[in-house]
Design an enzyme around this catalytic site. Structure first.
Site, short mmCIF file in Angstrom:
data_model
loop_
_atom_site.label_atom_id
_atom_site.label_comp_id
_atom_site.label_asym_id
_atom_site.label_seq_id
_atom_site.Cartn_x
_atom_site.Cartn_y
_atom_site.Cartn_z
N LEU A 91 0.83 -1.20 0.00
CA LEU A 91 0.00 0.00 0.00
C LEU A 91 0.86 1.25 0.00
O LEU A 91 1.94 1.27 0.60
CB LEU A 91 -0.89 0.03 1.25
CG LEU A 91 -2.05 -0.96 1.32
CD1 LEU A 91 -2.60 -1.01 2.74
CD2 LEU A 91 -3.14 -0.56 0.34
N LYS A 126 -4.78 -0.80 10.41
CA LYS A 126 -3.67 -1.45 9.72
C LYS A 126 -2.93 -2.27 10.77
O LYS A 126 -2.25 -1.73 11.64
CB LYS A 126 -2.73 -0.42 9.10
CG LYS A 126 -1.62 -1.05 8.29
CD LYS A 126 -0.89 0.01 7.47
CE LYS A 126 0.01 -0.63 6.43
NZ LYS A 126 1.05 -1.49 6.99
S1 IVH Z 1 -4.83 -4.20 2.22
C1 IVH Z 1 -3.60 -4.60 -2.14
N1 IVH Z 1 -5.57 -3.90 4.75
O1 IVH Z 1 -0.04 -3.78 5.24
C2 IVH Z 1 -3.84 -4.21 -0.75
N2 IVH Z 1 -3.32 -4.41 4.29
O2 IVH Z 1 1.63 -1.89 3.85
C3 IVH Z 1 -3.25 -5.13 0.20
N3 IVH Z 1 -1.94 -4.67 6.28
O3 IVH Z 1 0.90 -6.01 2.72
C4 IVH Z 1 -3.28 -4.77 1.58
N4 IVH Z 1 -3.52 -4.31 7.76
O4 IVH Z 1 0.25 -6.98 4.99
C5 IVH Z 1 -4.56 -4.16 3.90
N5 IVH Z 1 -6.35 -3.66 6.93
C6 IVH Z 1 -5.36 -3.91 6.08
C7 IVH Z 1 -4.07 -4.19 6.54
C8 IVH Z 1 -3.07 -4.42 5.61
C9 IVH Z 1 -2.24 -4.60 7.58
C10 IVH Z 1 -0.61 -4.96 5.73
C11 IVH Z 1 -0.60 -5.93 4.59
C12 IVH Z 1 0.02 -5.20 3.44
C13 IVH Z 1 0.76 -4.10 4.13
C14 IVH Z 1 0.91 -2.89 3.21
#
Ligand code: IVH
Length: 681
Positions: A91, A126
Site C-alpha cells: 500500500l 492497519k
Molecule cells: S490491504 C492490495 N488492509 O499492510 C492491498 N493491508 O503496507 C493489500 N496490512 O501487505 C493490503 N492491515 O500486509 C490491507 N487492513 C489492512 C491491513 C493491511 C495490515 C498490511 C498488509 C500489506 C501491508 C501494506
C-alpha cells in the site's frame, strides 16, 4: 531527508546507490531475520527520499531500485516457495489528512468524476503483523503462503493449520477463494511468550510483529502451534466468483465464513468521515489487544477498484494512513539492574512517569552496558523515549548535553550476590558469575524448573518459592522433593493449611516419574528450549545418556548431528555438563526422582534406537533430509563413528569415518540402499 532539489546529478546518483543498498539491507533484516535495526518511520523516510529523488532525476532510476521491488525476496528459510495466483501487493503510505484528501481527489481525476462526487471508502485498522494468503478449494483450506516478494512467497500451510482463528473448512464459499489478511500476535500473548523465551534462555523478540513472523516461518509446525498466533482478514486474492459488489459487503461475507474480520471496519461516505474514523481508531489504539500502525482506506465499490487498477507495487484504490511515531520526553531518575536466570544483568531505566500515545510509561529497557554508553546516559538526564512496536518503550535520544554530573558506571559485581559480573569476549551482555549461589539466579531457575512448560508443578508459584528459599529449605531443584520433610513446619505458617500443604506435596510427588524432555527443558541450559529438549531426548533417550555424550571427546560433533541442534546449542550443553555443581545437582535429583524413558511419537521400526552415521556427499538428498529420515524411522543420526554405531551410509568422498567403520566391522551401505530402507519402512 537530504534536500532533493539542491542535489547535483552526481550527488543524486550517489545517494540513490546508497539508498538502494541500505533499503535492501533493511528489507532483509526485517523480512528474513525478523530483526529490524531501524523504526518503520525511519524506513519510510528512506523510501520516500528514494522516491523523491527518482521523481526529480527519472533518468537515474537504478536497475536495483527499491521502488521496483515489493519487499524482500524469499530466502532459504527451508520453506517451499509458492507462486501466488494473484500478486500480493503493498500500500501507498500517507502521513497527513491532506494526503488523504489528495488520495480521493486523485481517484476522482482518474475516474473523471466531478469534484463533488461521493467516493465511499472503507476504513479499518492497519494491523502490524505479516500478510498471509489462505487458499480454499471447494471449501477446504489447501494452501497458506506468506507474501515474500509479492509474486513468490513461502508455503506455511502446516503452520497455519495450527492457528485456531483460521477454519480448515468453510461452507457456501466460491469453489476457489484466497482470503488474505494478517497473522499477528496479541500484545498480552507477546509479553507472555517473551517471558517464556527469556526463561528458556532463547531469543527475545523485539515486538509482536517479529514474534509473529518468527513463529509462522518455522520449519517445524510444532513450534508454531506452541505460539499464540491469530488472524484477521482484510481482503482476498483469486476468487472463482465475485464475493459481492463492494469491499464492505465482501468482507462481511468473509466474516460469514467464520474467518475473523476487524470489528473496526466501517464504510464512510466522505473524506471527513474517513478521517473521523482514523481519529477514533487512533484514540482506541492503546486499548486494542494488538498493535496497529495506521488506518487503511479502500475504495468501496469493486467496479471502481477494477477500473483504478495498480501502479507498480500498490493499488490506486487503497491507502495506508500511518500514525505518527509515539514519542515523549522525560527524566531518567534511576538505573536499576535486574538479574535473570542465566545471570544476565539487564539495566532498567526508571522514568518520571510520562504519557506516550495514551499509555503511562515509567520504565524503559536500556538493553545492556553498550546501549547506556552509546546514549551517554547518566541518572538525571532528560531523555526522549519511544514506544517501539507499541510494547517495550525505549530511549531513543539523550537530550542532556552537560557533562558535569558523574557518568554511569555499569556494575562489575552482581547487585544480588556480590559475585563478579563480567562480559565474555565478543558478548555485550554482562553476567553474574555467581551461578547457583546467586539468589536471583536461584529463584529464576527454580521458577523456570517448576513452570508450565517444564515440570509443571501446581501450587509452587513465585511467592512460595521465595518463602522456601528464605527459609533455607530450597537451594536447588532436588530440594523440591525434600519439601515433604518440612510438612509439619509448613502447616500453620501464614497462608498454609494442612490441605494446601498436602495438595502441594501431592503435586510434587506426582512429578516423580517425569517426562525427560520437560525435565531437560526445566534445567534451563542456555539455548535449550522446549523443542530442542524434545529433539535431544528423541536422539538420546535420557538425560543420563545426554550427559555421557556431552562429556565424551566427540561431544560437539555428536550433539550437532541432532536435527535442530547447532554449534552454539551444542557448546552450551557441553558447558553445562562440564560444571561439577550441575552434575552433582543432577545426581542428587536422580536419587529422589527418576525420569520416565522418553516416549517418542515416531513409529516403532527395526531402526528404533539405532545409531546411523552419514558420511561423504549425498547426491539425491541433503544431509539434513537424510538425518530427518533417520529420525522418522526412530533412529538417531550421529556425527562420528564409534562401537555404538549400527549403520554407516557412505557417499562419494567418504574418508576417515568410512575407514573407522570398516575397522570396527560396522555395516556400510550406499545412498541408494538407504533410500530403499526408507521407502520400505
Ligand atoms: S490491504 C492490495 N488492509 O499492510 C492491498 N493491508 O503496507 C493489500 N496490512 O501487505 C493490503 N492491515 O500486509 C490491507 N487492513 C489492512 C491491513 C493491511 C495490515 C498490511 C498488509 C500489506 C501491508 C501494506
Amino acid at each position: 531527508m537530504s534536500e532533493v532539489g539542491n542535489l547535483g546529478e552526481a550527488e543524486a546518483a550517489n545517494r540513490l546507490m546508497r539508498l538502494a543498498k541500505d533499503i535492501a539491507r533493511h528489507d532483509k533484516l526485517y523480512h528474513d531475520r525478523d530483526a529490524p535495526e531501524i523504526t518503520d518511520a525511519e524506513y519510510d523516510a528512506l523510501v520516500r527520499e528514494n522516491r523523491a529523488l527518482e521523481e526529480a532525476f527519472p533518468h537515474l532510476v537504478r536497475a536495483d531500485s527499491p521502488s521496483k521491488r515489493l519487499g524482500a525476496v524469499p530466502v532459504a528459510s527451508g520453506l517451499a516457495k509458492v507462486t501466488h495466483a494473484r500478486p500480493m501487493l503493498s500500500l501507498e503510505n500517507a502521513f497527513s489528512a491532506d494526503e488523504v484528501t489528495e488520495f480521493v481527489a486523485r481517484i476522482r481525476r482518474f475516474l473523471s468524476l466531478a469534484p463533488d462526487t461521493e467516493v465511499a471508502l472503507t476504513g479499518e485498522p492497519k494491523i502490524d503483523g505479516l500478510s498471509c494468503s489462505l487458499r480454499y478449494e471447494n471449501g477446504q483450506l489447501v494452501l497458506a503462503a506468506t507474501r515474500g516478494d509479492g509474486a513468490v512467497g513461502e508455503d506455511v500451510t502446516a503452520n497455519v493449520r495450527t492457528i485456531s482463528d483460521i477454519p480448515q473448512e468453510i461452507a457456501a464459499a466460491p469453489a476457489v477463494l484466497e482470503v488474505r489478511g494478517e497473522v499477528y500476535m496479541a500484545k498480552s500473548d507477546f509479553a507472555a511468550l517473551n517471558e517464556r523465551q527469556e526463561a528458556a534462555g532463547s531469543k527475545i523478540f523485539a515486538n509482536p510483529r517479529n514474534a509473529a513472523a518468527g513463529s509462522l516461518r518455522q520449519k517445524d509446525p510444532a513450534v508454531t502451534s506452541a505460539r499464540p498466533l491469530r488472524f484477521l482478514a482484510h481482503g482476498w486474492g483469486e476468487a472463482s466468483e465475485p464475493l459481492a459488489g463492494t469491499q464492505y459487503e465482501a468482507m462481511k461475507r468473509i466474516a460469514g465464513f467464520g474467518i475473523p474480520v476487524s470489528d473496526l471496519l466501517v464504510r464512510t461516505a466522505t473524506v471527513e468521515d474517513a478521517l473521523a474514523h482514523y481519529d477514533r481508531i487512533e484514540h482506541e489504539r492503546a486499548e486494542l489487544p494488538f498493535d496497529i500502525d495506521g488506518v487503511v482506506y479502500k475504495v468501496d465499490r469493486l467496479d471502481l477498484q477494477e477500473r483504478l487498477g495498480f501502479v507498480a507495487r500498490a493499488p490506486r484504490w487503497g491507502l495506508a494512513h500511518k500514525f505518527p511515531a509515539e514519542k515523549a520526553e522525560t527524566t531518567l531518575e534511576a538505573i536499576d539492574i535486574q538479574v535473570g536466570r542465566t545471570g544476565k544483568l539487564t539495566p532498567v531505566g526508571r522514568l518520571t512517569p510520562v504519557g506516550v500515545g495514551g499509555v503511562i510509561v515509567q520504565n524503559v529497557t536500556l538493553h545492556n552496558r553498550d546501549e547506556i554508553a552509546r546514549l551517554g546516559l547518566r541518572v538525571g538526564d532528560r531523555v526522549r523515549i519511544q514506544r517501539a512496536g507499541d510494547v517495550i518503550p525505549q530511549v531513543i535520544e539523550n537530550l542532556t548535553r552537560d557533562t558535569l554530573r558523574a557518568s554511569y558506571d555499569f556494575p562489575d559485581h552482581c547487585p544480588m550476590c556480590g559475585s563478579e559480573a563480567v562480559a565474555e569476549e565478543g558478548e555485550v551482555d554482562v553476567r553474574c558469575t555467581g551461578g547457583l549461589i546467586c539468589p536471583a539466579q536461584r529463584l529464576e531457575r527454580l521458577k523456570h524448573f517448576v513452570s508450565r512448560g517444564a515440570m509443571d508443578i501446581d501450587g509452587l508459584g513465585e511467592k512460595s518459592l521465595v518463602e522456601f528459599l528464605e527459609l533455607g529449605w530450597l537451594k536447588g531443584p532436588a530440594d523440591i522433593w525434600r519439601l515433604k520433610d518440612h510438612r509439619g513446619q509448613l502447616i500453620g505458617r501464614e497462608g498454609w493449611k494442612e490441605k494446601s500443604v498436602d495438595n502441594l506435596l501431592a503435586a510434587i510427588e506426582s512429578r516423580k516419574g517425569f517426562d525427560p524432555a520437560r525435565f531437560l527443558f526445566g534445567l534451563g541450559i542456555r539455548h535449550v528450549g522446549a523443542v530442542t529438549a524434545k529433539d535431544l531426548m528423541r536422539a538420546f533417550g535420557s538425560v543420563e545418556e545426554l550427559e555421557r555424550v556431552a562429556r565424551s571427546d566427540d561431544a560437539i560433533a555428536e550433539l550437532s548431528a541432532v536435527e535442530g541442534v547447532g554449534g552454539v546449542v551444542a557448546e552450551a550443553i557441553v558447558d553445562f555438563f562440564h560444571e561439577t555443581h550441575n552434575r552433582e545437582e543432577l545426581a542428587e535429583l536422580f536419587e529422589l526422582a527418576r525420569p520416565a524413558t522418553f516416549v517418542s511419537n515416531a513409529r516403532e521400526t527395526e531402526w528404533t534406537g539405532k545409531t546411523i552415521v552419514f558420511t561423504g556427499s549425498l547426491e539425491t538428498m541433503s544431509r539434513d533430509e537424510a538425518k530427518a529420515q533417520a529420525e522418522r524411522l526412530g533412529a538417531r543420526a550421529a556425527g562420528s563413528v564409534s562401537a555404538k554405531t549400527d549403520l554407516v551410509v557412505a557417499g562419494p568422498g567418504a574418508g576417515s569415518k568410512l575407514k573407522k567403520a570398516e575397522e570396527l566391522g560396522i555395516r556400510v551401505i550406499g545412498e541408494a540402499d538407504w533410500a530403499k530402507i526408507v521407502a520400505e519402512a
